[in-house]
Motif scaffolding. Sequence first.
Motif, PDB file in Angstrom:
ATOM      1  N   LYS A 154      12.585  44.885  81.343  1.00 34.99           N
ATOM      2  CA  LYS A 154      11.246  44.305  81.510  1.00 34.99           C
ATOM      3  C   LYS A 154      10.559  44.904  82.731  1.00 34.99           C
ATOM      4  N   HIS A 155      11.280  45.013  83.831  1.00 33.05           N
ATOM      5  CA  HIS A 155      10.688  45.551  85.050  1.00 33.05           C
ATOM      6  C   HIS A 155      10.408  47.050  84.929  1.00 33.05           C
ATOM      7  N   LEU A 156      11.250  47.774  84.191  1.00 28.31           N
ATOM      8  CA  LEU A 156      10.986  49.191  83.952  1.00 28.31           C
ATOM      9  C   LEU A 156       9.690  49.384  83.174  1.00 28.31           C
ATOM     10  N   PHE A 157       9.511  48.571  82.136  1.00 28.93           N
ATOM     11  CA  PHE A 157       8.280  48.649  81.342  1.00 28.93           C
ATOM     12  C   PHE A 157       7.070  48.312  82.207  1.00 28.93           C
ATOM     13  N   LEU A 158       7.202  47.240  83.001  1.00 28.03           N
ATOM     14  CA  LEU A 158       6.089  46.810  83.849  1.00 28.03           C
ATOM     15  C   LEU A 158       5.738  47.883  84.876  1.00 28.03           C
ATOM     16  N   CYS A 159       6.760  48.517  85.442  1.00 25.23           N
ATOM     17  CA  CYS A 159       6.521  49.578  86.421  1.00 25.23           C
ATOM     18  C   CYS A 159       5.756  50.744  85.804  1.00 25.23           C
ATOM     19  N   GLY A 160       6.198  51.189  84.614  1.00 25.07           N
ATOM     20  CA  GLY A 160       5.514  52.292  83.950  1.00 25.07           C
ATOM     21  C   GLY A 160       4.089  51.960  83.584  1.00 25.07           C
ATOM     22  N   ALA A 161       3.865  50.735  83.118  1.00 28.26           N
ATOM     23  CA  ALA A 161       2.517  50.318  82.733  1.00 28.26           C
ATOM     24  C   ALA A 161       1.597  50.265  83.946  1.00 28.26           C
ATOM     25  N   ILE A 162       2.090  49.706  85.049  1.00 31.13           N
ATOM     26  CA  ILE A 162       1.261  49.596  86.255  1.00 31.13           C
ATOM     27  C   ILE A 162       0.961  50.965  86.835  1.00 31.13           C
TER      28      ILE A 162
ATOM     29  N   LEU B 113       0.514  58.045  95.003  1.00 30.61           N
ATOM     30  CA  LEU B 113       0.218  57.383  93.734  1.00 30.61           C
ATOM     31  C   LEU B 113       0.082  58.377  92.584  1.00 30.61           C
ATOM     32  N   GLY B 114      -0.017  59.652  92.898  1.00 33.15           N
ATOM     33  CA  GLY B 114      -0.177  60.668  91.856  1.00 33.15           C
ATOM     34  C   GLY B 114       1.128  61.261  91.383  1.00 33.15           C
ATOM     35  N   GLY B 115       2.248  60.743  91.873  1.00 28.94           N
ATOM     36  CA  GLY B 115       3.543  61.268  91.470  1.00 28.94           C
ATOM     37  C   GLY B 115       3.827  61.036  89.996  1.00 28.94           C
ATOM     38  N   SER B 116       4.726  61.830  89.467  1.00 28.73           N
ATOM     39  CA  SER B 116       5.105  61.724  88.060  1.00 28.73           C
ATOM     40  C   SER B 116       6.403  60.951  87.921  1.00 28.73           C
ATOM     41  N   SER B 117       6.552  60.266  86.799  1.00 28.08           N
ATOM     42  CA  SER B 117       7.762  59.490  86.543  1.00 28.08           C
ATOM     43  C   SER B 117       8.094  59.542  85.068  1.00 28.08           C
ATOM     44  N   VAL B 118       9.384  59.472  84.756  1.00 24.26           N
ATOM     45  CA  VAL B 118       9.807  59.448  83.359  1.00 24.26           C
ATOM     46  C   VAL B 118       9.277  58.213  82.655  1.00 24.26           C
ATOM     47  N   LEU B 119       8.968  57.174  83.443  1.00 24.90           N
ATOM     48  CA  LEU B 119       8.454  55.938  82.850  1.00 24.90           C
ATOM     49  C   LEU B 119       7.047  56.118  82.304  1.00 24.90           C
TER      50      LEU B 119
ATOM     51  N   SER C 296       5.622  58.660  80.528  1.00 22.78           N
ATOM     52  CA  SER C 296       5.602  59.100  79.135  1.00 22.78           C
ATOM     53  C   SER C 296       6.359  58.142  78.226  1.00 22.78           C
ATOM     54  N   ALA C 297       7.264  57.339  78.825  1.00 17.83           N
ATOM     55  CA  ALA C 297       8.052  56.421  78.015  1.00 17.83           C
ATOM     56  C   ALA C 297       7.332  55.108  77.746  1.00 17.83           C
ATOM     57  N   THR C 298       6.238  54.862  78.453  1.00 16.01           N
ATOM     58  CA  THR C 298       5.514  53.605  78.252  1.00 16.01           C
ATOM     59  C   THR C 298       4.732  53.653  76.943  1.00 16.01           C
ATOM     60  N   PRO C 299       5.067  52.805  75.973  1.00 15.04           N
ATOM     61  CA  PRO C 299       4.434  52.884  74.652  1.00 15.04           C
ATOM     62  C   PRO C 299       2.972  52.466  74.637  1.00 15.04           C
ATOM     63  N   VAL C 300       2.531  51.750  75.650  1.00 20.08           N
ATOM     64  CA  VAL C 300       1.144  51.267  75.653  1.00 20.08           C
ATOM     65  C   VAL C 300       0.315  52.017  76.684  1.00 20.08           C
ATOM     66  N   ARG C 301       0.721  53.230  77.004  1.00 23.11           N
ATOM     67  CA  ARG C 301       0.022  53.971  78.044  1.00 23.11           C
ATOM     68  C   ARG C 301      -1.431  54.236  77.686  1.00 23.11           C
ATOM     69  N   GLN C 302      -1.685  54.713  76.488  1.00 15.97           N
ATOM     70  CA  GLN C 302      -3.065  55.039  76.110  1.00 15.97           C
ATOM     71  C   GLN C 302      -3.979  53.812  76.101  1.00 15.97           C
ATOM     72  N   PRO C 303      -3.561  52.680  75.508  1.00 16.38           N
ATOM     73  CA  PRO C 303      -4.420  51.488  75.594  1.00 16.38           C
ATOM     74  C   PRO C 303      -4.673  51.039  77.029  1.00 16.38           C
ATOM     75  N   ILE C 304      -3.652  51.165  77.882  1.00 19.47           N
ATOM     76  CA  ILE C 304      -3.829  50.779  79.279  1.00 19.47           C
ATOM     77  C   ILE C 304      -4.857  51.672  79.953  1.00 19.47           C
ATOM     78  N   GLU C 305      -4.741  52.973  79.728  1.00 22.02           N
ATOM     79  CA  GLU C 305      -5.695  53.907  80.326  1.00 22.02           C
ATOM     80  C   GLU C 305      -7.110  53.626  79.836  1.00 22.02           C
ATOM     81  N   TRP C 306      -7.246  53.309  78.570  1.00 17.54           N
ATOM     82  CA  TRP C 306      -8.585  53.013  78.020  1.00 17.54           C
ATOM     83  C   TRP C 306      -9.160  51.755  78.648  1.00 17.54           C
ATOM     84  N   LEU C 307      -8.341  50.713  78.779  1.00 16.85           N
ATOM     85  CA  LEU C 307      -8.809  49.462  79.375  1.00 16.85           C
ATOM     86  C   LEU C 307      -9.241  49.667  80.823  1.00 16.85           C
TER      87      LEU C 307
END
Length: 420
Positions: A185-193, A390-396, A398-409
């Motif tokens: 849960k925290h991994l998903f939340l980290c990637g989304a944020i 804040l511009g660093g890259s993380s494996v999380l 690309s692994a976040t399934p809701v990345r595109q909707p989050i970026e759009w919002l």
Amino acid sequence: MLPSLDVLRLPTTRILLTTETFTSRVLPPVACYFVTAFLVLLPRTQPVRIALWPITAILAFRAATSLDMSMGQPKLAFWNIDLQVNSYYIRIDCHIIELISQLSMVCIAARTFEWTVQTKPFIRVAHRSSTDAPKRNLVLDTIDLACNLRGCGWDWSQGLYVPPETHSTSSRLAFAKSILVSCLKHLFLCGAIHSAVQSFSLDTFGSVDGGTIFDDSLPPHLRYLRSSIIATMCAFGIYSVLQAGYELTVVMCVLLFRQHPDQCPPSFDSPWRATSLREFWSRRWHQWFRRIFIFLGGKPLSLLFGRIGGVIGTFLASGFFHHLALLAIDPSSEMWRMLLPFGMMGTGVVVERAVAGNKTGGWMGWVWTMSWLVLWGNVMVDGWARAGMLGGSSVLDSATPVRQPIEWLVRTFDEYLHTC
């Protein structure tokens, strides 16, 4: 023939981490670290520790400033922070120990300095799941001391707050499964944020080039609303990634090393519920570096200015510690960007106690606490953003399934602010 002294020569440029450089640059300070941990458990060893510490400090500084953990990729520059200051935790044997994953050189230098001035040997005490005194084993005690940042199970951790366990401890398997779910849960939340924060400005602080979180094109009230949202999201992102890293090692320790759940106490205690600054920093936020900050900043200033100096000094040490982290990414980072917000956290604790004593609480205490944290959190996060953290890259990402909707919002919200 005398051994080469090149190992003590300070570097002028960073080199990539390889097996060879790991052996020549990382292992020497780590070896000194464990030797000092062994010596501080024995009486009448302080002269040896005094002679060893300068060598340890030079080797640690050399490793922290000479190795490039990013493998030549700017988006992975934040890995150099791990080499300098960050750590995750693994428990081995019968008590909590913490194994440094990226060999924190700043911690090595600071902790060995404390152990050098220590006059009496450290003593282990019983953990929460046992009433019996632990059996003395110098090898295991040395490993425990070297890897135990919080001091759980040691006499030097007096005053340490250990959060209550919220997961089922009926069995190791049930506990590990519950912790693993929380970790995911925290991994998903980290990637989304992380994706959301970068989406506010991909060309400035959302990139490795860095930039301010304060948008001058917005009026003041919207400018600080936007920056406060970014700062708050960063706080939850940091909480999530630290929780995930800690919980992952807890799962391994319980299943692989057969640790009892009581030997893996939580690191956080719902920080968002704090109703005073003192409660937030001394109980609800993690206490991994508490001992280092008190020793380096709190104790020296308390000798000069009493309790107030001890509080301010502890937070200033934390600010300097975080400044060193930024230097791993951007050597031009200005120290005041970390010292000011952390110093004001200490000032807030002092003012809080002077005005309300120990009676701070309720909804008014919560509003006060969160307002002060967000106010100076803006300055703190802006310092990170300018350094490109804040511009660093993380494996999380690309692994976040809701990345595109989050970026759009986020982009839609940001465009709305600019059209208000």
